[in-house]
Design a protein around this motif. Structure first.
Motif, PDB file in Angstrom:
ATOM      1  N   LEU A   1       0.846  -1.248  -0.014  1.00  0.00           N
ATOM      2  CA  LEU A   1      -0.014  -0.083   0.070  1.00  0.00           C
ATOM      3  C   LEU A   1       0.971   1.054  -0.055  1.00  0.00           C
ATOM      4  O   LEU A   1       0.600   2.411  -0.540  1.00  0.00           O
ATOM      5  CB  LEU A   1      -0.780   0.185   1.268  1.00  0.00           C
ATOM      6  N   ARG A   2       1.739   1.075   0.719  1.00  0.00           N
ATOM      7  CA  ARG A   2       2.978   2.464   0.766  1.00  0.00           C
ATOM      8  C   ARG A   2       3.637   2.454  -0.636  1.00  0.00           C
ATOM      9  O   ARG A   2       3.746   3.487  -0.971  1.00  0.00           O
ATOM     10  CB  ARG A   2       3.754   2.251   1.978  1.00  0.00           C
ATOM     11  N   HIS A   3       4.114   1.615  -1.175  1.00  0.00           N
ATOM     12  CA  HIS A   3       5.091   1.554  -2.245  1.00  0.00           C
ATOM     13  C   HIS A   3       4.352   1.368  -3.555  1.00  0.00           C
ATOM     14  O   HIS A   3       4.844   1.711  -4.623  1.00  0.00           O
ATOM     15  CB  HIS A   3       6.366   0.465  -2.056  1.00  0.00           C
ATOM     16  N   GLY A   4       3.181   0.529  -3.564  1.00  0.00           N
ATOM     17  CA  GLY A   4       2.742   0.112  -4.871  1.00  0.00           C
ATOM     18  C   GLY A   4       1.454   0.492  -5.394  1.00  0.00           C
ATOM     19  O   GLY A   4       1.076   0.489  -6.401  1.00  0.00           O
ATOM     20  N   SER A   5       0.715   1.185  -4.504  1.00  0.00           N
ATOM     21  CA  SER A   5      -0.596   1.708  -4.796  1.00  0.00           C
ATOM     22  C   SER A   5      -0.378   3.224  -5.242  1.00  0.00           C
ATOM     23  O   SER A   5       0.111   3.928  -4.481  1.00  0.00           O
ATOM     24  CB  SER A   5      -1.572   1.889  -3.455  1.00  0.00           C
ATOM     25  N   ARG A   6      -1.011   3.325  -6.415  1.00  0.00           N
ATOM     26  CA  ARG A   6      -0.898   4.637  -6.926  1.00  0.00           C
ATOM     27  C   ARG A   6      -2.149   5.318  -7.448  1.00  0.00           C
ATOM     28  O   ARG A   6      -1.905   6.266  -8.284  1.00  0.00           O
ATOM     29  CB  ARG A   6       0.238   4.767  -8.271  1.00  0.00           C
ATOM     30  N   LEU A   7      -2.923   4.943  -6.435  1.00  0.00           N
ATOM     31  CA  LEU A   7      -4.330   5.652  -7.010  1.00  0.00           C
ATOM     32  C   LEU A   7      -4.377   7.052  -6.981  1.00  0.00           C
ATOM     33  O   LEU A   7      -4.909   7.885  -7.810  1.00  0.00           O
ATOM     34  CB  LEU A   7      -5.420   5.008  -6.190  1.00  0.00           C
ATOM     35  N   LYS A   8      -3.608   7.638  -5.764  1.00  0.00           N
ATOM     36  CA  LYS A   8      -3.858   9.141  -5.513  1.00  0.00           C
ATOM     37  C   LYS A   8      -3.080   9.930  -6.559  1.00  0.00           C
ATOM     38  O   LYS A   8      -3.290  10.881  -7.045  1.00  0.00           O
ATOM     39  CB  LYS A   8      -3.188   9.378  -4.118  1.00  0.00           C
TER      40      LYS A   8
ATOM     41  N   VAL B   1      -2.927  13.140 -11.703  1.00  0.00           N
ATOM     42  CA  VAL B   1      -2.376  13.069 -13.470  1.00  0.00           C
ATOM     43  C   VAL B   1      -3.629  13.308 -14.307  1.00  0.00           C
ATOM     44  O   VAL B   1      -3.568  13.858 -15.212  1.00  0.00           O
ATOM     45  CB  VAL B   1      -1.721  11.806 -13.880  1.00  0.00           C
ATOM     46  N   LEU B   2      -4.557  12.388 -13.858  1.00  0.00           N
ATOM     47  CA  LEU B   2      -5.745  12.612 -14.680  1.00  0.00           C
ATOM     48  C   LEU B   2      -6.800  13.866 -14.802  1.00  0.00           C
ATOM     49  O   LEU B   2      -7.526  14.267 -15.419  1.00  0.00           O
ATOM     50  CB  LEU B   2      -7.010  11.613 -14.376  1.00  0.00           C
ATOM     51  N   ARG B   3      -6.448  14.763 -13.511  1.00  0.00           N
ATOM     52  CA  ARG B   3      -7.048  15.809 -13.403  1.00  0.00           C
ATOM     53  C   ARG B   3      -6.132  16.970 -13.916  1.00  0.00           C
ATOM     54  O   ARG B   3      -6.581  18.132 -14.471  1.00  0.00           O
ATOM     55  CB  ARG B   3      -6.986  16.283 -11.930  1.00  0.00           C
ATOM     56  N   THR B   4      -4.949  16.544 -14.205  1.00  0.00           N
ATOM     57  CA  THR B   4      -3.908  17.625 -15.100  1.00  0.00           C
ATOM     58  C   THR B   4      -3.683  17.300 -16.535  1.00  0.00           C
ATOM     59  O   THR B   4      -3.578  18.508 -16.956  1.00  0.00           O
ATOM     60  CB  THR B   4      -2.462  17.434 -14.162  1.00  0.00           C
TER      61      THR B   4
ATOM     62  N   ASP C   1       3.156  12.802 -19.416  1.00  0.00           N
ATOM     63  CA  ASP C   1       4.247  13.559 -20.124  1.00  0.00           C
ATOM     64  C   ASP C   1       5.215  12.194 -20.059  1.00  0.00           C
ATOM     65  O   ASP C   1       5.649  11.700 -19.221  1.00  0.00           O
ATOM     66  CB  ASP C   1       4.615  14.688 -19.483  1.00  0.00           C
ATOM     67  N   SER C   2       5.326  11.937 -21.322  1.00  0.00           N
ATOM     68  CA  SER C   2       6.271  10.917 -21.522  1.00  0.00           C
ATOM     69  C   SER C   2       7.750  10.645 -20.871  1.00  0.00           C
ATOM     70  O   SER C   2       8.409   9.744 -20.443  1.00  0.00           O
ATOM     71  CB  SER C   2       6.582  10.167 -23.048  1.00  0.00           C
ATOM     72  N   ALA C   3       8.278  11.929 -20.620  1.00  0.00           N
ATOM     73  CA  ALA C   3       9.492  12.212 -19.887  1.00  0.00           C
ATOM     74  C   ALA C   3       9.346  11.931 -18.313  1.00  0.00           C
ATOM     75  O   ALA C   3      10.261  11.778 -17.724  1.00  0.00           O
ATOM     76  CB  ALA C   3      10.187  13.519 -20.339  1.00  0.00           C
ATOM     77  N   PHE C   4       8.183  12.277 -17.804  1.00  0.00           N
ATOM     78  CA  PHE C   4       8.033  12.403 -16.665  1.00  0.00           C
ATOM     79  C   PHE C   4       7.190  10.941 -16.020  1.00  0.00           C
ATOM     80  O   PHE C   4       7.373  10.564 -14.890  1.00  0.00           O
ATOM     81  CB  PHE C   4       7.190  13.746 -16.130  1.00  0.00           C
ATOM     82  N   GLY C   5       6.175  10.582 -16.723  1.00  0.00           N
ATOM     83  CA  GLY C   5       5.147   9.570 -16.610  1.00  0.00           C
ATOM     84  C   GLY C   5       3.742  10.123 -16.564  1.00  0.00           C
ATOM     85  O   GLY C   5       3.669  11.057 -17.186  1.00  0.00           O
ATOM     86  N   GLY C   6       2.918   9.165 -16.297  1.00  0.00           N
ATOM     87  CA  GLY C   6       1.461   9.274 -16.451  1.00  0.00           C
ATOM     88  C   GLY C   6       0.851   8.304 -16.090  1.00  0.00           C
ATOM     89  O   GLY C   6       1.101   7.349 -15.308  1.00  0.00           O
ATOM     90  N   VAL C   7      -0.539   8.060 -16.877  1.00  0.00           N
ATOM     91  CA  VAL C   7      -1.478   7.067 -16.747  1.00  0.00           C
ATOM     92  C   VAL C   7      -1.743   6.469 -17.709  1.00  0.00           C
ATOM     93  O   VAL C   7      -1.891   7.065 -18.747  1.00  0.00           O
ATOM     94  CB  VAL C   7      -2.604   7.648 -15.911  1.00  0.00           C
ATOM     95  N   MET C   8      -1.816   4.994 -17.911  1.00  0.00           N
ATOM     96  CA  MET C   8      -2.343   4.200 -18.719  1.00  0.00           C
ATOM     97  C   MET C   8      -3.626   3.601 -18.499  1.00  0.00           C
ATOM     98  O   MET C   8      -3.936   2.876 -17.371  1.00  0.00           O
ATOM     99  CB  MET C   8      -1.344   3.234 -19.334  1.00  0.00           C
TER     100      MET C   8
ATOM    101  N   ALA D   1       0.816  17.184 -11.063  1.00  0.00           N
ATOM    102  CA  ALA D   1       0.448  15.870 -11.342  1.00  0.00           C
ATOM    103  C   ALA D   1       1.130  14.842 -10.386  1.00  0.00           C
ATOM    104  O   ALA D   1       0.750  14.046 -10.285  1.00  0.00           O
ATOM    105  CB  ALA D   1       0.747  15.385 -12.861  1.00  0.00           C
ATOM    106  N   GLY D   2       2.266  15.653  -9.564  1.00  0.00           N
ATOM    107  CA  GLY D   2       3.098  14.684  -8.853  1.00  0.00           C
ATOM    108  C   GLY D   2       3.697  13.613  -9.357  1.00  0.00           C
ATOM    109  O   GLY D   2       4.496  12.512  -8.877  1.00  0.00           O
ATOM    110  N   ILE D   3       4.562  13.895 -10.674  1.00  0.00           N
ATOM    111  CA  ILE D   3       5.230  12.754 -11.331  1.00  0.00           C
ATOM    112  C   ILE D   3       6.764  13.666 -11.869  1.00  0.00           C
ATOM    113  O   ILE D   3       7.314  13.274 -12.571  1.00  0.00           O
ATOM    114  CB  ILE D   3       4.730  12.528 -12.632  1.00  0.00           C
TER     115      ILE D   3
END
Length: 208
Positions: A70-77, A82-85, A148-155, A192-194
């Motif tokens: 939950l601390r290291h693997g959950s990325r819901l927040k 990202v989806l808001r940004t 942003d492919s250089a920073f990351g995102g959501v698929m 977006a926190g990335i």
């Protein structure tokens, strides 16, 4: 695929993945409770062998392992941020290059590209709800990407609503691009926190 599928309902995607995460937590906690009660139940029925006593350390292991995931693997927040940004963009091709079993979840190396274009970066993808399976629909129907492919995102995988948090597989390779990015890109990544590397496997010592 000539025509992309309809864009996913972000609220439904988040709800779907949140439900999967809560279900994962509930089942692991139920297992821990069951293991914890084994030695007490065995004592009540007069079974005093040593084997049931292992239920308590096994329950502790389940709880610790759950907490780490939950601390290291959950990325819901961060996915929600990202989806808001960023807007969703359709990628016609999803190529999975490999998968690794890790404590935080199965980490998949993927490339998201548009048919006819080349040079898509390799990304590390982890399911935001901690589910370990890889959705075959992604390689058949493409995926939606926000970020942003250089920073990351959501698929987001069409149809299944599976959601993955992604960041460059070779984070250092894109350090110059990130540092020289225009202010607007950097601001969006911060919002977006990335803007920093988030996928970090915890260091776990097993044994003495």
């Amino acid at each position: 695929m000539d025509n992309p599928p309809g864009a996913p309902d972000v609220a439904q995607v988040l709800k779907h993945n949140r439900t999967l995460l809560y279900r994962h937590i509930a089942t692991r906690l139920a297992l821990a409770v069951a293991l914890f009660t084994v030695p007490f139940a065995a004592h009540l029925v007069g079974y005093d062998a040593a084997l049931p006593a292992f239920g308590i350390p096994a329950a502790m292991f389940v709880v610790i392992f759950l907490a780490l995931r939950l601390r290291h693997g959950s990325r819901l927040k961060v996915c929600e941020k990202v989806l808001r940004t960023y807007p969703l963009e359709y990628r016609t091709r999803v190529s999975k290059k490999g998968s690794e079993w890790k404590y935080i979840g199965n980490v998949h190396t993927v490339r998201l590209s548009v048919r006819g274009q080349h040079g898509a970066p390799s990304l590390r993808a982890i399911n935001a709800s901690t589910v370990r399976r890889w959705p075959k629909e992604a390689e058949e129907d493409g995926a939606w990407f926000a970020g942003d492919s250089a920073f990351g995102g959501v698929m987001i995988v069409p149809g299944s609503n599976d959601m993955f948090f992604v960041q460059p597989a070779d984070w250092e390779k894109y350090e110059q691009e990130r540092s020289q990015a225009d202010p607007q890109r950097r601001v969006l990544a911060e919002q977006a926190g990335i803007s920093r590397l988030l996928e970090k496997e915890p260091h776990i010592l097993v044994g003495g």
